[in-house]
Enzyme design. Sequence first.
Site, PDB file in Angstrom:
ATOM      1  N   HIS A   1       1.108   4.723  -2.481  1.00 55.88           N
ATOM      2  CA  HIS A   1       0.711   5.532  -3.644  1.00 55.88           C
ATOM      3  C   HIS A   1       1.998   6.164  -4.143  1.00 55.88           C
ATOM      4  CE1 HIS A   1      -3.594   5.320  -2.525  1.00 55.88           C
ATOM      5  NE2 HIS A   1      -3.074   5.178  -1.326  1.00 55.88           N
TER       6      HIS A   1
ATOM      7  N   HIS B   1       0.863  -1.197   0.000  1.00 51.00           N
ATOM      8  CA  HIS B   1       0.000   0.000   0.000  1.00 51.00           C
ATOM      9  C   HIS B   1       0.891   1.235   0.000  1.00 51.00           C
ATOM     10  CE1 HIS B   1      -3.831   2.034   1.869  1.00 51.00           C
ATOM     11  NE2 HIS B   1      -3.178   2.867   1.059  1.00 51.00           N
TER      12      HIS B   1
ATOM     13  N   GLU C   1     -11.193   3.489   5.883  1.00 55.87           N
ATOM     14  CA  GLU C   1     -10.098   4.364   6.342  1.00 55.87           C
ATOM     15  C   GLU C   1     -10.741   5.430   7.237  1.00 55.87           C
ATOM     16  OE1 GLU C   1      -8.138   6.570   3.208  1.00 55.87           O
ATOM     17  OE2 GLU C   1      -6.499   7.231   4.522  1.00 55.87           O
TER      18      GLU C   1
ATOM     19  N   ASP D   1       1.592   7.096   1.949  1.00 57.09           N
ATOM     20  CA  ASP D   1       2.161   8.266   1.251  1.00 57.09           C
ATOM     21  C   ASP D   1       3.346   8.767   2.070  1.00 57.09           C
ATOM     22  OD1 ASP D   1      -0.051   8.823  -0.876  1.00 57.09           O
ATOM     23  OD2 ASP D   1      -1.133   8.559   1.009  1.00 57.09           O
TER      24      ASP D   1
HETATM   25  N1  ADE Z   1      -4.651   8.639  -2.170  1.00 58.81           N
HETATM   26  C1  ADE Z   1      -3.420   8.733  -1.658  1.00 58.81           C
HETATM   27  N2  ADE Z   1      -3.418   8.410  -0.364  1.00 58.81           N
HETATM   28  C2  ADE Z   1      -4.684   8.064  -0.048  1.00 58.81           C
HETATM   29  C3  ADE Z   1      -5.329   7.624   1.130  1.00 58.81           C
HETATM   30  N3  ADE Z   1      -4.669   7.459   2.275  1.00 58.81           N
HETATM   31  N4  ADE Z   1      -6.652   7.397   1.084  1.00 58.81           N
HETATM   32  C4  ADE Z   1      -7.326   7.565  -0.049  1.00 58.81           C
HETATM   33  N5  ADE Z   1      -6.772   7.962  -1.178  1.00 58.81           N
HETATM   34  C5  ADE Z   1      -5.455   8.205  -1.189  1.00 58.81           C
HETATM   35 ZN    ZN Z   2      -3.836   4.684   0.489  1.00 57.42          ZN
END
Ligand code: ADE
Ligand code: ZN
Length: 346
Positions: free
Chosen positions: A27, A25, A208, A287
């Site tokens: 991005h 996970h 989330e 991220d």
């Molecule tokens: N895009 C990048 N990071 C994200 C996250 N934590 N939740 C949803 N979309 C994302």
């Molecule tokens: Zn994410």
Amino acid sequence: MFKVPAVSAERLPELLRRMPKAELHIHIEGSLEPELIFALAQRNGLALPYADVEALRRAYAFTNLQSFLDIYYAGASVLITEQDFYDMARAYFVRAAQDGVLHAELFFDPQTHTARGVSMATVVKGLHRACVDAQAELGVSALLIMCFLRHLSEEEAFATLEQALPFREHIVGIGLDSGEVGNPPEKFTRVFARCRQLGFRLVAHAGEEGPPAYVWTALNELKVERIDHGVQSMHDAALLQRLAQDRIPLTVCPLSNLKLCVYPDLASHTLGQLLDAGIAATVNSDDPAYFGGYMNENFTQTFAALPLNATHAYLLARNSFEASFIDKSAQQIFIKQLDESFEKFR
Ligand code: ADE
Ligand code: ZN
């Protein structure tokens, strides 16, 4: 099953840093460090609304997911050429290799780029070339997962899928990300069904910030194999049972949850409870350029804050390989390396 050695609290951080692991996970646009954002802006002749790297970093004070996404999409706007996408992914792979990541599955958000006139070919070719070089030069195996932005329409997701089909061989799976609340998984049922027909592996962000109901519909309507985040499942006992029974992995991102105020502090994080409930949780960075840490920071800070031990560490690393989209024989090779790394702590 492998007998995990007892490891003292003093040696646990070293074990966490050294153990082989997979990241499922990440991005890739969220790995863009402020320094690289400024370098790419300069290379592409773009002006940024921040005086310097420090001013940009100071803006990274988030209150929820949307407050982060606004800055994240602005940061990604410096990506123009194939080489930009290559350089971004390359920087991530170098950093991941330092953290003992043997395999990574990278999310990318093509709609963020195609909306600015950057072609799907530019995005995928740059990322794919970085994946090939990561294996050859860093020994990191890598796969790409294309995400649909859930704040956009299903029609736009279908159009994005069409644009991606010439690059089908470079994309292992399909995901769903961006602002969760108000954009439930079932908005994308038909396009996910089409992706399934086409043989893509399926994942989705759910639970989330959004309710357990979104995790249920990601499973039952989208038919995903993994849930990204999923931490809100803690509020639904029947859902926890389903996740455990069907061994649906959760790709948990502790520092992300902290920075986006899903939990007030890491000591309140439910990772340990998820593992103890028999759920195949994994640890990931989401991220990392925005949330203050790559894989090993996520592991060491979370273990420092929670009553987690070497058995939890082993489970998390093993889960990461078993939940990955590589074939079973490749998983077994990584798990053997994992076992060997734990043997050194006996
Ligand atoms: N895009 C990048 N990071 C994200 C996250 N934590 N939740 C949803 N979309 C994302
Ligand atoms: Zn994410």
